[in-house]
Design a protein around this motif. Sequence first.
Motif, PDB file in Angstrom:
ATOM      1  N   GLU A   1       0.829  -1.215   0.000  1.00  0.00           N
ATOM      2  CA  GLU A   1       0.000   0.000   0.000  1.00  0.00           C
ATOM      3  C   GLU A   1       0.861   1.262   0.000  1.00  0.00           C
ATOM      4  OE1 GLU A   1      -4.065  -1.767   2.054  1.00  0.00           O
ATOM      5  OE2 GLU A   1      -2.389  -1.219   3.362  1.00  0.00           O
ATOM      6  N   ILE A   2       1.967   1.209   0.707  1.00  0.00           N
ATOM      7  CA  ILE A   2       2.894   2.350   0.719  1.00  0.00           C
ATOM      8  C   ILE A   2       3.462   2.535  -0.694  1.00  0.00           C
ATOM      9  CG2 ILE A   2       5.136   3.170   1.603  1.00  0.00           C
ATOM     10  CD1 ILE A   2       3.104   3.358   3.813  1.00  0.00           C
ATOM     11  N   HIS A   3       3.758   1.432  -1.331  1.00  0.00           N
ATOM     12  CA  HIS A   3       4.278   1.488  -2.699  1.00  0.00           C
ATOM     13  C   HIS A   3       3.232   2.136  -3.631  1.00  0.00           C
ATOM     14  CE1 HIS A   3       6.557   0.297  -6.218  1.00  0.00           C
ATOM     15  NE2 HIS A   3       5.450  -0.222  -6.730  1.00  0.00           N
ATOM     16  N   THR A   4       1.989   1.720  -3.494  1.00  0.00           N
ATOM     17  CA  THR A   4       0.909   2.293  -4.306  1.00  0.00           C
ATOM     18  C   THR A   4       0.814   3.805  -4.092  1.00  0.00           C
ATOM     19  OG1 THR A   4      -0.288   0.217  -4.083  1.00  0.00           O
ATOM     20  CG2 THR A   4      -1.586   2.112  -4.791  1.00  0.00           C
ATOM     21  N   LEU A   5       0.960   4.230  -2.856  1.00  0.00           N
ATOM     22  CA  LEU A   5       0.915   5.661  -2.537  1.00  0.00           C
ATOM     23  C   LEU A   5       2.029   6.425  -3.257  1.00  0.00           C
ATOM     24  CD1 LEU A   5      -0.246   7.942  -0.598  1.00  0.00           C
ATOM     25  CD2 LEU A   5       1.607   7.311   0.969  1.00  0.00           C
ATOM     26  N   LYS A   6       3.229   5.851  -3.207  1.00  0.00           N
ATOM     27  CA  LYS A   6       4.372   6.517  -3.849  1.00  0.00           C
ATOM     28  C   LYS A   6       4.157   6.589  -5.363  1.00  0.00           C
ATOM     29  CE  LYS A   6       8.474   5.134  -1.828  1.00  0.00           C
ATOM     30  NZ  LYS A   6       9.333   4.060  -1.278  1.00  0.00           N
ATOM     31  N   MET A   7       3.708   5.485  -5.939  1.00  0.00           N
ATOM     32  CA  MET A   7       3.484   5.453  -7.400  1.00  0.00           C
ATOM     33  C   MET A   7       2.426   6.479  -7.801  1.00  0.00           C
ATOM     34  SD  MET A   7       5.604   3.542  -8.733  1.00  0.00           S
ATOM     35  CE  MET A   7       6.806   3.653  -7.431  1.00  0.00           C
ATOM     36  N   PHE A   8       1.408   6.624  -6.960  1.00  0.00           N
ATOM     37  CA  PHE A   8       0.364   7.613  -7.246  1.00  0.00           C
ATOM     38  C   PHE A   8       0.971   9.006  -7.347  1.00  0.00           C
ATOM     39  CE2 PHE A   8      -2.105  10.952  -5.134  1.00  0.00           C
ATOM     40  CZ  PHE A   8      -3.080  11.162  -6.110  1.00  0.00           C
ATOM     41  N   PHE A   9       1.794   9.377  -6.383  1.00  0.00           N
ATOM     42  CA  PHE A   9       2.381  10.716  -6.392  1.00  0.00           C
ATOM     43  C   PHE A   9       3.299  10.913  -7.586  1.00  0.00           C
ATOM     44  CE2 PHE A   9       0.847  11.351  -2.068  1.00  0.00           C
ATOM     45  CZ  PHE A   9       0.524  12.697  -2.108  1.00  0.00           C
ATOM     46  N   ILE A  10       4.100   9.899  -7.900  1.00  0.00           N
ATOM     47  CA  ILE A  10       5.026  10.038  -9.026  1.00  0.00           C
ATOM     48  C   ILE A  10       4.239  10.265 -10.314  1.00  0.00           C
ATOM     49  CG2 ILE A  10       6.695   8.770 -10.456  1.00  0.00           C
ATOM     50  CD1 ILE A  10       7.797   7.569  -7.850  1.00  0.00           C
ATOM     51  N   SER A  11       3.230   9.432 -10.518  1.00  0.00           N
ATOM     52  CA  SER A  11       2.475   9.534 -11.761  1.00  0.00           C
ATOM     53  C   SER A  11       1.683  10.842 -11.837  1.00  0.00           C
ATOM     54  CB  SER A  11       1.608   8.279 -11.904  1.00  0.00           C
ATOM     55  OG  SER A  11       0.318   8.608 -12.281  1.00  0.00           O
ATOM     56  N   LEU A  12       1.072  11.238 -10.719  1.00  0.00           N
ATOM     57  CA  LEU A  12       0.291  12.484 -10.723  1.00  0.00           C
ATOM     58  C   LEU A  12       1.185  13.702 -10.979  1.00  0.00           C
ATOM     59  CD1 LEU A  12      -2.485  13.893 -10.184  1.00  0.00           C
ATOM     60  CD2 LEU A  12      -1.726  14.149  -7.817  1.00  0.00           C
ATOM     61  N   PHE A  13       2.320  13.745 -10.316  1.00  0.00           N
ATOM     62  CA  PHE A  13       3.195  14.909 -10.467  1.00  0.00           C
ATOM     63  C   PHE A  13       3.768  14.980 -11.878  1.00  0.00           C
ATOM     64  CE2 PHE A  13       4.293  16.220  -5.825  1.00  0.00           C
ATOM     65  CZ  PHE A  13       2.942  16.332  -5.559  1.00  0.00           C
ATOM     66  N   GLN A  14       3.966  13.814 -12.495  1.00  0.00           N
ATOM     67  CA  GLN A  14       4.414  13.841 -13.899  1.00  0.00           C
ATOM     68  C   GLN A  14       3.329  14.446 -14.777  1.00  0.00           C
ATOM     69  OE1 GLN A  14       5.585   9.784 -14.442  1.00  0.00           O
ATOM     70  NE2 GLN A  14       7.750  10.223 -13.990  1.00  0.00           N
ATOM     71  N   LYS A  15       2.077  14.008 -14.560  1.00  0.00           N
ATOM     72  CA  LYS A  15       0.955  14.542 -15.347  1.00  0.00           C
ATOM     73  C   LYS A  15       0.774  16.034 -15.109  1.00  0.00           C
ATOM     74  CE  LYS A  15      -1.818  10.414 -15.338  1.00  0.00           C
ATOM     75  NZ  LYS A  15      -2.589   9.860 -14.250  1.00  0.00           N
ATOM     76  N   MET A  16       0.949  16.439 -13.847  1.00  0.00           N
ATOM     77  CA  MET A  16       0.771  17.857 -13.528  1.00  0.00           C
ATOM     78  C   MET A  16       1.993  18.681 -13.945  1.00  0.00           C
ATOM     79  SD  MET A  16      -0.909  17.348  -9.722  1.00  0.00           S
ATOM     80  CE  MET A  16      -1.048  19.069  -9.227  1.00  0.00           C
ATOM     81  N   SER A  17       2.972  18.001 -14.534  1.00  0.00           N
ATOM     82  CA  SER A  17       4.254  18.619 -14.907  1.00  0.00           C
ATOM     83  C   SER A  17       4.846  19.396 -13.723  1.00  0.00           C
ATOM     84  CB  SER A  17       4.098  19.577 -16.090  1.00  0.00           C
ATOM     85  OG  SER A  17       3.444  18.942 -17.131  1.00  0.00           O
ATOM     86  N   ARG A  18       4.659  18.817 -12.564  1.00  0.00           N
ATOM     87  CA  ARG A  18       5.280  19.431 -11.391  1.00  0.00           C
ATOM     88  C   ARG A  18       6.752  19.017 -11.456  1.00  0.00           C
ATOM     89  NH1 ARG A  18       5.807  19.890  -5.815  1.00  0.00           N
ATOM     90  NH2 ARG A  18       4.222  21.131  -4.767  1.00  0.00           N
ATOM     91  N   ASN A  19       7.623  19.899 -11.110  1.00  0.00           N
ATOM     92  CA  ASN A  19       9.044  19.552 -11.175  1.00  0.00           C
ATOM     93  C   ASN A  19       9.389  18.485 -10.147  1.00  0.00           C
ATOM     94  OD1 ASN A  19       9.699  21.237 -13.240  1.00  0.00           O
ATOM     95  ND2 ASN A  19      10.111  22.975 -11.871  1.00  0.00           N
ATOM     96  N   LEU A  20       9.866  17.360 -10.637  1.00  0.00           N
ATOM     97  CA  LEU A  20      10.231  16.295  -9.692  1.00  0.00           C
ATOM     98  C   LEU A  20      11.686  16.443  -9.318  1.00  0.00           C
ATOM     99  CD1 LEU A  20       8.441  13.061 -10.909  1.00  0.00           C
ATOM    100  CD2 LEU A  20       7.800  14.572  -9.077  1.00  0.00           C
TER     101      LEU A  20
END
Length: 357
Positions: A338-357
């Motif tokens: 579940e922690i992994h799912t949470l991290k993947m969610f943020f990575i994918s969302l921030f990429q879509k939002m073009s937030r600077n990673l």
Amino acid sequence: MITFYPGPSKIYPEVAAYMQQAYQEGILSQNHRSEGFMQMLQETLTMVASKLAIPEGYEVFLVSSATECWEIIAQSFTDKGALHLHNGAFGKKWAEYDGRINEGVLSHAFESEALPDLESLTLPASDGLLCLTHNETSNGTMLPDTFLADVRERSKALIAVDATSSMAGLHLPWATADLWFASVQKCFGLAPGLAVLVASPAAISRAIALHEYDHYNSFVFIRENFQKFQTPFTPNTLGIYLLGKVMHDRQPIEHSAKLLEERAADLYSFFDSIGLHLVIESTELRSPTVLTIAMEPAELVVVKKKAREAGIILGNGYGALKESTFRIANFPAITDQEIHTLKMFFISLFQKMSRNL
Ligand SMILES: *Cc1c(COP(=O)(O)O)cnc(C)c1O
């Protein structure tokens, strides 16, 4: 839905089968002075003490909530005002409740990024009471073991610690305090309606000397019942049964706390690495069980909504931090997956939002 809400929080999935089992065993219809109940209560108490490594001589009691523990402590362990040290909403609320019951309660607020300055404080004398919040769930801070040991050295007072969001998650330094308590809907991974109260021999002696019998939940009265493995009032039998079953399945706390702390360190560095601001900057004071992360309120609204769509519930901020932070419970019932799912969610969302990673 995966919930990262810090209480009520995710419960262990095994609870579903244990509830069924409790029904089938008939324990729920048994009188709370019956042999069957008394044996079940004894097993639960033994299991809690052994899995949490509670020291010899300390006794375990079960009541209804952490809030009730605030009241029991105010009623039964002091006849003069306690000193409360707090840096957040729960610690402050406890001091307020105490102030309604007792005269002379002292309430001292300290900053979330620094520990109270023990040199400048007058700590209570040996007949006094000092109240601390181990893990402040509202802002994600924790009192380090070294601080608790330092307080213990400097004061002969009875020390009471609210460990609601850390007991059963972290290996508590039991000997540094006399009263520890937590409700079960946080790190215990259970449904609300039950709390664990742990008392040292010194706390028990104090309560016996004060001889306070004015309430249905006066500590000495609770203890007299628990010595017979009974309770003063008809208790939450299902909750007690489930606590025993779930604790039976757990690893000893030394082991599970280590894993939880490693996961916390990993999560903090993850949120930092994706450019989010960690509310508590001091690594020493950051809680391993409740993480508080800051975000622009407008962006946070979007992130929470997207998270829900992805089946993830982020914990809201608390009090003053409600709109500008979210909280992540790192409790034992939450799986690594579940922690992994949470991290993947943020990575994918921030990429879509073009937030600077
Ligand atoms: C959740 C919480 C409480 C209140 O617990 P109840 O079960 O609602 O009484 C008290 N203190 C802290 C630190 C908490 O996190």
